[in-house]
Design a protein around this motif. Structure first.
Motif, PDB file in Angstrom:
ATOM      1  N   GLY A  30       0.796  -1.226   0.000  1.00 26.88           N
ATOM      2  CA  GLY A  30       0.000   0.000   0.000  1.00 26.88           C
ATOM      3  C   GLY A  30       0.822   1.266   0.000  1.00 26.88           C
ATOM      4  N   VAL A  31       2.161   1.143  -0.061  1.00 29.50           N
ATOM      5  CA  VAL A  31       3.027   2.321  -0.130  1.00 29.50           C
ATOM      6  C   VAL A  31       2.764   3.069  -1.440  1.00 29.50           C
ATOM      7  N   THR A  32       2.634   4.379  -1.378  1.00 23.77           N
ATOM      8  CA  THR A  32       2.421   5.202  -2.570  1.00 23.77           C
ATOM      9  C   THR A  32       3.438   6.343  -2.595  1.00 23.77           C
ATOM     10  N   GLY A  33       3.653   6.893  -3.791  1.00 25.36           N
ATOM     11  CA  GLY A  33       4.533   8.046  -3.934  1.00 25.36           C
ATOM     12  C   GLY A  33       5.900   7.731  -4.486  1.00 25.36           C
ATOM     13  N   PHE A  34       6.113   6.495  -4.943  1.00 24.97           N
ATOM     14  CA  PHE A  34       7.407   6.132  -5.506  1.00 24.97           C
ATOM     15  C   PHE A  34       7.433   6.283  -7.026  1.00 24.97           C
ATOM     16  N   GLY A  35       6.316   6.643  -7.618  1.00 25.84           N
ATOM     17  CA  GLY A  35       6.233   6.779  -9.064  1.00 25.84           C
ATOM     18  C   GLY A  35       6.584   8.181  -9.534  1.00 25.84           C
ATOM     19  N   THR A 184      17.386   8.899 -14.996  1.00 25.64           N
ATOM     20  CA  THR A 184      16.329   9.368 -15.891  1.00 25.64           C
ATOM     21  C   THR A 184      16.057  10.863 -15.713  1.00 25.64           C
ATOM     22  N   ALA A 185      16.859  11.527 -14.894  1.00 27.93           N
ATOM     23  CA  ALA A 185      16.720  12.968 -14.670  1.00 27.93           C
ATOM     24  C   ALA A 185      18.098  13.611 -14.768  1.00 27.93           C
ATOM     25  N   GLU A 186      18.128  14.917 -14.934  1.00 24.25           N
ATOM     26  CA  GLU A 186      19.385  15.644 -14.988  1.00 24.25           C
ATOM     27  C   GLU A 186      20.136  15.494 -13.668  1.00 24.25           C
ATOM     28  N   ALA A 187      21.468  15.356 -13.747  1.00 31.72           N
ATOM     29  CA  ALA A 187      22.314  15.230 -12.560  1.00 31.72           C
ATOM     30  C   ALA A 187      23.223  16.451 -12.458  1.00 31.72           C
ATOM     31  N   TYR A 188      23.586  16.796 -11.232  1.00 27.20           N
ATOM     32  CA  TYR A 188      24.414  17.972 -10.988  1.00 27.20           C
ATOM     33  C   TYR A 188      25.868  17.556 -10.763  1.00 27.20           C
ATOM     34  N   PRO A 189      26.778  17.960 -11.619  1.00 31.61           N
ATOM     35  CA  PRO A 189      28.186  17.573 -11.427  1.00 31.61           C
ATOM     36  C   PRO A 189      28.861  18.374 -10.319  1.00 31.61           C
ATOM     37  N   VAL A 190      29.829  17.731  -9.692  1.00 33.88           N
ATOM     38  CA  VAL A 190      30.731  18.384  -8.752  1.00 33.88           C
ATOM     39  C   VAL A 190      32.121  18.349  -9.375  1.00 33.88           C
ATOM     40  N   TRP A 191      32.730  19.518  -9.511  1.00 31.09           N
ATOM     41  CA  TRP A 191      34.061  19.621 -10.109  1.00 31.09           C
ATOM     42  C   TRP A 191      35.092  19.810  -9.010  1.00 31.09           C
ATOM     43  N   GLU A 192      36.141  18.997  -9.030  1.00 28.85           N
ATOM     44  CA  GLU A 192      37.268  19.161  -8.109  1.00 28.85           C
ATOM     45  C   GLU A 192      38.530  19.365  -8.929  1.00 28.85           C
ATOM     46  N   ILE A 193      39.167  20.506  -8.720  1.00 30.22           N
ATOM     47  CA  ILE A 193      40.368  20.855  -9.479  1.00 30.22           C
ATOM     48  C   ILE A 193      41.547  20.852  -8.517  1.00 30.22           C
ATOM     49  N   ILE A 194      42.565  20.053  -8.828  1.00 32.25           N
ATOM     50  CA  ILE A 194      43.764  19.953  -7.999  1.00 32.25           C
ATOM     51  C   ILE A 194      44.896  20.708  -8.696  1.00 32.25           C
ATOM     52  N   CYS A 274      35.387  15.206 -12.387  1.00 35.92           N
ATOM     53  CA  CYS A 274      33.963  15.516 -12.526  1.00 35.92           C
ATOM     54  C   CYS A 274      33.183  14.320 -11.988  1.00 35.92           C
ATOM     55  N   SER A 275      32.322  14.549 -11.010  1.00 36.62           N
ATOM     56  CA  SER A 275      31.529  13.468 -10.437  1.00 36.62           C
ATOM     57  C   SER A 275      30.069  13.898 -10.337  1.00 36.62           C
ATOM     58  N   TRP A 276      29.191  12.926 -10.393  1.00 38.00           N
ATOM     59  CA  TRP A 276      27.758  13.202 -10.218  1.00 38.00           C
ATOM     60  C   TRP A 276      27.060  11.935  -9.750  1.00 38.00           C
ATOM     61  N   ARG A 277      25.908  12.120  -9.140  1.00 39.04           N
ATOM     62  CA  ARG A 277      25.082  11.003  -8.701  1.00 39.04           C
ATOM     63  C   ARG A 277      23.826  10.956  -9.571  1.00 39.04           C
ATOM     64  N   PRO A 278      23.600   9.846 -10.272  1.00 39.05           N
ATOM     65  CA  PRO A 278      22.399   9.744 -11.102  1.00 39.05           C
ATOM     66  C   PRO A 278      21.126   9.944 -10.270  1.00 39.05           C
ATOM     67  N   ARG A 279      20.119  10.487 -10.919  1.00 41.53           N
ATOM     68  CA  ARG A 279      18.815  10.688 -10.269  1.00 41.53           C
ATOM     69  C   ARG A 279      17.728  10.044 -11.126  1.00 41.53           C
ATOM     70  N   LYS A 280      16.655   9.649 -10.459  1.00 37.93           N
ATOM     71  CA  LYS A 280      15.539   9.005 -11.147  1.00 37.93           C
ATOM     72  C   LYS A 280      14.218   9.688 -10.797  1.00 37.93           C
ATOM     73  N   TRP A 281      13.332   9.645 -11.783  1.00 34.17           N
ATOM     74  CA  TRP A 281      11.974  10.118 -11.555  1.00 34.17           C
ATOM     75  C   TRP A 281      11.203   9.147 -10.647  1.00 34.17           C
ATOM     76  N   MET A 282      11.440   7.853 -10.841  1.00 34.47           N
ATOM     77  CA  MET A 282      10.675   6.858 -10.098  1.00 34.47           C
ATOM     78  C   MET A 282      11.540   5.639  -9.815  1.00 34.47           C
ATOM     79  N   VAL A 283      11.214   4.936  -8.729  1.00 36.59           N
ATOM     80  CA  VAL A 283      11.903   3.699  -8.369  1.00 36.59           C
ATOM     81  C   VAL A 283      10.859   2.623  -8.100  1.00 36.59           C
ATOM     82  N   ILE A 284      11.258   1.368  -8.282  1.00 41.02           N
ATOM     83  CA  ILE A 284      10.339   0.240  -8.088  1.00 41.02           C
ATOM     84  C   ILE A 284      11.008  -0.777  -7.171  1.00 41.02           C
TER      85      ILE A 284
END
Length: 284
Positions: A30-35, A184-194, A274-284
């Motif tokens: 009965g969990v809702t809101g994951f879509g 499935t969604a835009e991801a935000y990169p983090v830039w680290e310059i050494i 350059c690193s980023w974490r993928p994002r999703k609109w929905m999970v199952i």
């Protein structure tokens, strides 16, 4: 259903405990809101038929979790409900665990629920059931597995096979970075310059420029977080003022694309990550 965790600043509740251990907490059917999250669409209506699309905005996500508690006795039930109440008092992180070990998280606040009908949901002995309603300010699920791409440096990393680096001169390097966003969604990169280096530039596949005009010595590094819109050095000092006017904190689109990054006055120790974490609109 998939395994769920609910974490506060001081505690983590396993919402699959009854299935795994026979006692504790359990998220049930009965969990809702994951879509797909709701969206607000704006239209421009004129004198003629129909309307013209203007813009779309993704709204906050509401999640309802049906929760059961099974305790050893009345005292244990009170301990578990008290622990739940404390965990829900403030910001929480809801985590869904994939079978491959990936964790998808969303930050939430309780906005309702938690009540019960005595004699139906509990009689105060061993069992308790309720529905908790959460709302997330960020409607997307974020992966625990960050993806990395590199330009320069001497680190032997498996992602280097995805990088075509071109040396322009002894003091300047431009690298093409293959971006593979598996979300499935835009991801935000983090830039680290050494350092050492100066005048960092990152250009998106669409030509958007993120340019920093500063200098790093050999023992310095710079972190540009495009999600937060912050620019700091290794000591936490704010270096935002060194960005070019009207900087574009561009995102990594889903799928494959190619960006470029460059740094001047480099040495063999200079490196761009350059690193980023993928994002999703929905999970199952």
């Amino acid at each position: 259903m998939p395994k769920l965790l609910l974490a506060s600043e001081t505690d983590t509740l396993d919402l699959n405990e009854i299935a795994d251990k026979g006692l504790g907490y359990q998220a049930v059917t009965g969990v809702t809101g994951f879509g797909l999250p709701p969206v607000s669409v704006q239209w421009l209506e004129g004198a003629g038929d129909g309307a013209t699309f203007r813009r779309r905005r993704v709204l906050t996500r509401d999640i309802d979790i049906r929760l059961e508690i099974l305790a050893r006795d009345r005292q244990h039930l009170q301990e578990l409900t008290d622990r739940l109440a404390l965990a829900l008092d403030g910001r929480c992180t809801l985590t869904l665990l994939d079978e491959d070990g990936t964790r998808w998280t969303v930050e939430v606040f309780r906005t309702g629920g938690g009540d019960y009908s005595y004699g139906v949901d509990t009689i105060g002995e061993r069992e308790f059931s309720t529905v908790i309603t959460f709302r997330s300010e960020d409607p997307y699920w974020t992966s625990s597995e960050a993806q990395f791409r590199y330009v320069g440096g001497s680190t032997a990393n498996p992602f280097l096979s995805n990088l075509a680096q071109v040396e322009v001169s002894a003091s300047q390097a431009i690298g093409e970075i293959q971006l593979d966003n598996r979300g499935t969604a835009e991801a935000y990169p983090v830039w680290e310059i050494i350092g050492p280096g100066r005048n960092f530039l990152a250009v998106s596949p669409k030509g958007e420029r993120l340019a920093w005009s500063g200098r790093l010595t050999a023992d310095e590094r710079l972190i540009i977080d495009t999600r937060k819109g912050t620019v700091v050095d290794q000591g936490g000092a704010n270096r935002y003022a060194e960005l070019e006017e009207a900087p574009r904190f561009w995102t990594v689109k889903p799928g494959l694309s190619t960006a470029t990054a460059q740094l001047e006055d480099i040495s063999a120790a200079s490196k761009i990550t350059c690193s980023w974490r993928p994002r999703k609109w929905m999970v199952i």
